[in-house]
Scaffold this motif. Structure first.
Motif, PDB file in Angstrom:
ATOM      1  N   VAL A 149     -19.541 -16.567  -5.467  1.00 38.07           N
ATOM      2  CA  VAL A 149     -18.125 -15.606  -5.649  1.00 38.07           C
ATOM      3  C   VAL A 149     -17.342 -15.659  -4.493  1.00 38.07           C
ATOM      4  O   VAL A 149     -17.815 -15.705  -3.433  1.00 38.07           O
ATOM      5  CB  VAL A 149     -18.825 -14.124  -6.058  1.00 38.07           C
ATOM      6  N   ILE A 150     -16.156 -15.620  -5.030  1.00 40.12           N
ATOM      7  CA  ILE A 150     -15.020 -15.891  -3.825  1.00 40.12           C
ATOM      8  C   ILE A 150     -13.881 -14.887  -4.280  1.00 40.12           C
ATOM      9  O   ILE A 150     -13.445 -14.641  -5.404  1.00 40.12           O
ATOM     10  CB  ILE A 150     -14.139 -17.415  -3.941  1.00 40.12           C
ATOM     11  N   THR A 151     -13.690 -14.064  -3.180  1.00 37.70           N
ATOM     12  CA  THR A 151     -12.750 -13.070  -3.351  1.00 37.70           C
ATOM     13  C   THR A 151     -11.758 -12.837  -2.247  1.00 37.70           C
ATOM     14  O   THR A 151     -11.948 -13.688  -1.269  1.00 37.70           O
ATOM     15  CB  THR A 151     -13.329 -11.510  -3.509  1.00 37.70           C
ATOM     16  N   GLY A 152     -10.611 -12.397  -2.222  1.00 36.61           N
ATOM     17  CA  GLY A 152      -9.493 -12.104  -1.338  1.00 36.61           C
ATOM     18  C   GLY A 152      -8.221 -11.529  -1.957  1.00 36.61           C
ATOM     19  O   GLY A 152      -8.223 -11.354  -3.132  1.00 36.61           O
ATOM     20  N   THR A 153      -7.166 -11.491  -1.226  1.00 35.17           N
ATOM     21  CA  THR A 153      -5.937 -11.214  -1.536  1.00 35.17           C
ATOM     22  C   THR A 153      -4.969 -12.291  -1.635  1.00 35.17           C
ATOM     23  O   THR A 153      -4.801 -13.230  -0.748  1.00 35.17           O
ATOM     24  CB  THR A 153      -5.325  -9.856  -0.767  1.00 35.17           C
ATOM     25  N   VAL A 154      -3.929 -12.279  -2.524  1.00 33.35           N
ATOM     26  CA  VAL A 154      -2.983 -13.050  -2.411  1.00 33.35           C
ATOM     27  C   VAL A 154      -1.532 -12.186  -2.185  1.00 33.35           C
ATOM     28  O   VAL A 154      -1.401 -11.057  -2.858  1.00 33.35           O
ATOM     29  CB  VAL A 154      -2.599 -13.537  -3.806  1.00 33.35           C
ATOM     30  N   LYS A 155      -0.782 -12.688  -1.217  1.00 29.98           N
ATOM     31  CA  LYS A 155       0.311 -11.896  -0.859  1.00 29.98           C
ATOM     32  C   LYS A 155       1.362 -12.919  -0.674  1.00 29.98           C
ATOM     33  O   LYS A 155       1.341 -14.032  -0.233  1.00 29.98           O
ATOM     34  CB  LYS A 155       0.070 -11.228   0.654  1.00 29.98           C
ATOM     35  N   GLN A 156       2.757 -12.277  -0.704  1.00 28.56           N
ATOM     36  CA  GLN A 156       3.967 -13.222  -0.783  1.00 28.56           C
ATOM     37  C   GLN A 156       4.470 -12.811   0.671  1.00 28.56           C
ATOM     38  O   GLN A 156       4.688 -11.559   1.116  1.00 28.56           O
ATOM     39  CB  GLN A 156       4.848 -12.896  -1.854  1.00 28.56           C
ATOM     40  N   HIS A 157       4.818 -13.981   1.352  1.00 27.11           N
ATOM     41  CA  HIS A 157       5.364 -13.675   2.490  1.00 27.11           C
ATOM     42  C   HIS A 157       7.059 -13.452   2.487  1.00 27.11           C
ATOM     43  O   HIS A 157       7.649 -14.164   1.952  1.00 27.11           O
ATOM     44  CB  HIS A 157       5.336 -15.152   3.604  1.00 27.11           C
ATOM     45  N   ARG A 158       7.403 -12.182   3.190  1.00 27.19           N
ATOM     46  CA  ARG A 158       8.790 -11.915   2.967  1.00 27.19           C
ATOM     47  C   ARG A 158       9.370 -11.508   4.551  1.00 27.19           C
ATOM     48  O   ARG A 158       8.328 -11.442   5.501  1.00 27.19           O
ATOM     49  CB  ARG A 158       8.935 -10.602   1.975  1.00 27.19           C
ATOM     50  N   GLU A 159      10.595 -11.567   4.564  1.00 21.96           N
ATOM     51  CA  GLU A 159      11.125 -11.062   5.866  1.00 21.96           C
ATOM     52  C   GLU A 159      10.507  -9.832   6.556  1.00 21.96           C
ATOM     53  O   GLU A 159      10.497  -9.662   7.640  1.00 21.96           O
ATOM     54  CB  GLU A 159      12.759 -11.335   5.867  1.00 21.96           C
ATOM     55  N   THR A 160      10.425  -8.831   5.487  1.00 19.04           N
ATOM     56  CA  THR A 160       9.905  -7.390   6.004  1.00 19.04           C
ATOM     57  C   THR A 160       8.497  -7.465   5.883  1.00 19.04           C
ATOM     58  O   THR A 160       7.729  -6.175   6.336  1.00 19.04           O
ATOM     59  CB  THR A 160      10.298  -6.272   4.921  1.00 19.04           C
ATOM     60  N   GLY A 161       7.624  -8.600   5.645  1.00 21.76           N
ATOM     61  CA  GLY A 161       6.250  -8.599   5.923  1.00 21.76           C
ATOM     62  C   GLY A 161       5.446  -9.301   4.764  1.00 21.76           C
ATOM     63  O   GLY A 161       6.501 -10.138   4.026  1.00 21.76           O
ATOM     64  N   GLN A 162       4.132  -8.950   4.507  1.00 26.03           N
ATOM     65  CA  GLN A 162       3.474  -9.735   3.381  1.00 26.03           C
ATOM     66  C   GLN A 162       3.238  -8.552   2.442  1.00 26.03           C
ATOM     67  O   GLN A 162       2.896  -7.504   2.716  1.00 26.03           O
ATOM     68  CB  GLN A 162       2.324 -10.232   3.952  1.00 26.03           C
ATOM     69  N   GLU A 163       3.624  -8.840   1.188  1.00 30.95           N
ATOM     70  CA  GLU A 163       3.378  -7.810   0.029  1.00 30.95           C
ATOM     71  C   GLU A 163       2.413  -8.677  -0.978  1.00 30.95           C
ATOM     72  O   GLU A 163       2.478  -9.713  -1.144  1.00 30.95           O
ATOM     73  CB  GLU A 163       4.782  -7.758  -0.603  1.00 30.95           C
ATOM     74  N   PRO A 164       1.584  -7.569  -1.472  1.00 29.18           N
ATOM     75  CA  PRO A 164       0.542  -8.056  -2.447  1.00 29.18           C
ATOM     76  C   PRO A 164       1.043  -8.634  -3.861  1.00 29.18           C
ATOM     77  O   PRO A 164       2.107  -8.086  -4.282  1.00 29.18           O
ATOM     78  CB  PRO A 164      -0.440  -7.017  -2.728  1.00 29.18           C
ATOM     79  N   SER A 165       0.606  -9.509  -4.613  1.00 30.02           N
ATOM     80  CA  SER A 165       1.350 -10.076  -5.584  1.00 30.02           C
ATOM     81  C   SER A 165       0.325  -9.889  -6.813  1.00 30.02           C
ATOM     82  O   SER A 165      -0.719 -10.716  -6.820  1.00 30.02           O
ATOM     83  CB  SER A 165       1.619 -11.680  -5.416  1.00 30.02           C
ATOM     84  N   PRO A 166       0.451  -9.237  -7.794  1.00 33.29           N
ATOM     85  CA  PRO A 166      -0.252  -8.946  -9.070  1.00 33.29           C
ATOM     86  C   PRO A 166      -0.070  -9.941  -9.980  1.00 33.29           C
ATOM     87  O   PRO A 166       1.169 -10.544  -9.967  1.00 33.29           O
ATOM     88  CB  PRO A 166       0.067  -7.610  -9.456  1.00 33.29           C
ATOM     89  N   SER A 167      -0.840  -9.901 -11.086  1.00 29.95           N
ATOM     90  CA  SER A 167      -0.675 -10.803 -12.412  1.00 29.95           C
ATOM     91  C   SER A 167      -0.502 -12.263 -11.871  1.00 29.95           C
ATOM     92  O   SER A 167       0.160 -13.033 -12.608  1.00 29.95           O
ATOM     93  CB  SER A 167       0.513 -10.158 -13.060  1.00 29.95           C
ATOM     94  N   LEU A 168      -0.971 -12.938 -10.880  1.00 26.80           N
ATOM     95  CA  LEU A 168      -1.016 -14.341 -10.609  1.00 26.80           C
ATOM     96  C   LEU A 168      -2.331 -15.023 -11.095  1.00 26.80           C
ATOM     97  O   LEU A 168      -3.553 -14.285 -10.931  1.00 26.80           O
ATOM     98  CB  LEU A 168      -0.652 -14.599  -9.126  1.00 26.80           C
ATOM     99  N   ARG A 169      -2.241 -16.198 -11.499  1.00 31.33           N
ATOM    100  CA  ARG A 169      -3.451 -17.035 -11.726  1.00 31.33           C
ATOM    101  C   ARG A 169      -3.835 -17.612 -10.499  1.00 31.33           C
ATOM    102  O   ARG A 169      -3.104 -18.271 -10.066  1.00 31.33           O
ATOM    103  CB  ARG A 169      -3.266 -17.984 -13.034  1.00 31.33           C
ATOM    104  N   VAL A 170      -4.919 -17.743 -10.243  1.00 30.42           N
ATOM    105  CA  VAL A 170      -5.426 -18.306  -8.953  1.00 30.42           C
ATOM    106  C   VAL A 170      -6.622 -19.382  -9.378  1.00 30.42           C
ATOM    107  O   VAL A 170      -7.423 -19.018  -9.937  1.00 30.42           O
ATOM    108  CB  VAL A 170      -6.138 -17.311  -8.157  1.00 30.42           C
ATOM    109  N   GLU A 171      -6.381 -20.635  -9.161  1.00 31.30           N
ATOM    110  CA  GLU A 171      -7.315 -21.488  -9.311  1.00 31.30           C
ATOM    111  C   GLU A 171      -7.994 -22.173  -8.153  1.00 31.30           C
ATOM    112  O   GLU A 171      -7.093 -22.495  -6.949  1.00 31.30           O
ATOM    113  CB  GLU A 171      -6.607 -22.996 -10.089  1.00 31.30           C
ATOM    114  N   ALA A 172      -9.315 -22.304  -8.073  1.00 25.70           N
ATOM    115  CA  ALA A 172      -9.825 -22.897  -6.719  1.00 25.70           C
ATOM    116  C   ALA A 172     -10.405 -24.522  -7.173  1.00 25.70           C
ATOM    117  O   ALA A 172     -11.172 -24.588  -8.348  1.00 25.70           O
ATOM    118  CB  ALA A 172     -11.196 -22.016  -6.501  1.00 25.70           C
ATOM    119  N   TYR A 173     -10.438 -25.206  -6.373  1.00 29.78           N
ATOM    120  CA  TYR A 173     -10.664 -26.623  -6.745  1.00 29.78           C
ATOM    121  C   TYR A 173     -11.896 -26.962  -5.642  1.00 29.78           C
ATOM    122  O   TYR A 173     -11.634 -26.713  -4.506  1.00 29.78           O
ATOM    123  CB  TYR A 173      -9.697 -27.427  -6.616  1.00 29.78           C
ATOM    124  N   ASN A 174     -12.723 -27.797  -5.972  1.00 25.18           N
ATOM    125  CA  ASN A 174     -13.705 -28.421  -5.015  1.00 25.18           C
ATOM    126  C   ASN A 174     -13.017 -29.805  -4.350  1.00 25.18           C
ATOM    127  O   ASN A 174     -13.072 -30.686  -5.422  1.00 25.18           O
ATOM    128  CB  ASN A 174     -14.983 -28.570  -5.553  1.00 25.18           C
TER     129      ASN A 174
END
Length: 297
Positions: A149-174
């Motif tokens: 199991v791999i978990t974590g957060t996805v955030k978008q880098h902005r000038e004001t900081g990092q903001e969480p990004s919902p509703s994105l599809r994350v794909e992991a590759y070996n």
């Protein structure tokens, strides 16, 4: 007189992420007078593996059994003539791991032997019990089952900081095989959780053996999509980072992307496609002249 025991059992993937033990089973046993309470930790003791023989030998003392729901919650009830002042035994059975990954095999564990606290109600007595499997123990259990199991957060880098990004599809590759091993969507807090089995890592191919690989896990890189638009495109070189190699069965990988970089990449691709269309419409002589002029620039 009736007894009602309610509670929850979950496991720590990492310090800030818990997964419920969905579809596991919890059992409550009458105490065995031949074996007094030897564990002073009571309900706070760690899981202890049980053999199939040990489970069979206590079957005649079983009071009740129930399955955990998708959130790890359970409800157990039974009839009894007197108030329990002696300890009860609680055991856990994992037929499958959350996400139904890994080898399907009954795994039995002793949770605790303790005197539970009962509260009188109009219909009988009500008690509660909750337990969270520590991450180091859960890592071993998942590893023995061949389930990751791999978990974590996805955030978008902005000038004001990092903001969480919902509703994105994350794909992991070996990176060792180039195959996608799992996919998941971020929730409203930008957190994703993806699961896969050992058999998903190499898709029938012989697993490469490398010295020093403790977990026999994948080296991973990621791609992230917003609908069909890619917002993060990693490759095999990202999997060479120390925290991306030989991932343990319980892993946490946080990801950050820059929207401006992806817009630049998108513009470059569109410009390249326009050049290709322009070249396809030219004669061979003009195409050669175009190539020569660009080479001299």
């Amino acid at each position: 007189m009736s007894y009602l025991l309610i509670g929850n059992i979950s496991a720590l993937i990492c310090d800030d992420c818990i997964e419920p033990l969905a579809n596991a089973r919890i059992r409550v046993y009458l105490p065995d007078p031949r074996y007094p309470v030897a564990n002073s930790q009571g309900i706070f003791s760690d899981l202890q593996p049980l053999s199939a023989k040990e489970v069979l030998m206590k079957a005649d003392r079983l009071l009740a059994e129930a399955a955990l729901d998708d959130q790890g919650n359970f409800t157990l009830s039974w009839k009894q003539e007197h108030l329990f002042t002696e300890p009860l035994e609680l055991d856990l059975c994992l037929d499958t791991l959350p996400g139904k990954t890994g080898i399907r095999l009954p795994r039995n564990f002793h949770l605790c032997k303790a005197v539970l606290h009962w509260k009188r109600s109009t219909t009988g007595y009500i008690g509660a019990y909750a337990y969270v499997v520590p991450s180091d123990i859960w890592n071993v259990i998942r590893g023995e089952a061949g389930a990751w199991v791999i978990t974590g957060t996805v955030k978008q880098h902005r000038e004001t900081g990092q903001e969480p990004s919902p509703s994105l599809r994350v794909e992991a590759y070996n990176a060792l095989s180039g195959k996608m091993i799992g996919t998941a969507f971020t929730n409203e807090y930008g957190r994703y959780t993806l699961r896969f089995s050992r058999k998903d890592l190499y898709h029938g191919a012989l697993q490469p053996v490398r010295q020093g690989r403790r977990h026999m896990g994948p080296d991973v890189y990621f791609r992230i999509y917003h609908h069909d638009r890619i917002v993060l495109a990693e490759n095999e070189t990202h999997a060479t980072a120390p925290d991306r190699q030989d991932l343990p069965p319980c892993s946490c990988v946080n990801l950050v992307y820059r929207s401006s970089m992806m817009k630049w990449a998108s513009g470059q691709i569109q410009g390249w496609l326009q050049d290709m269309k322009m070249l396809s419409g030219k004669s061979r002589k003009k195409r050669e002249q175009w190539h020569l002029s660009n080479a001299l620039v």
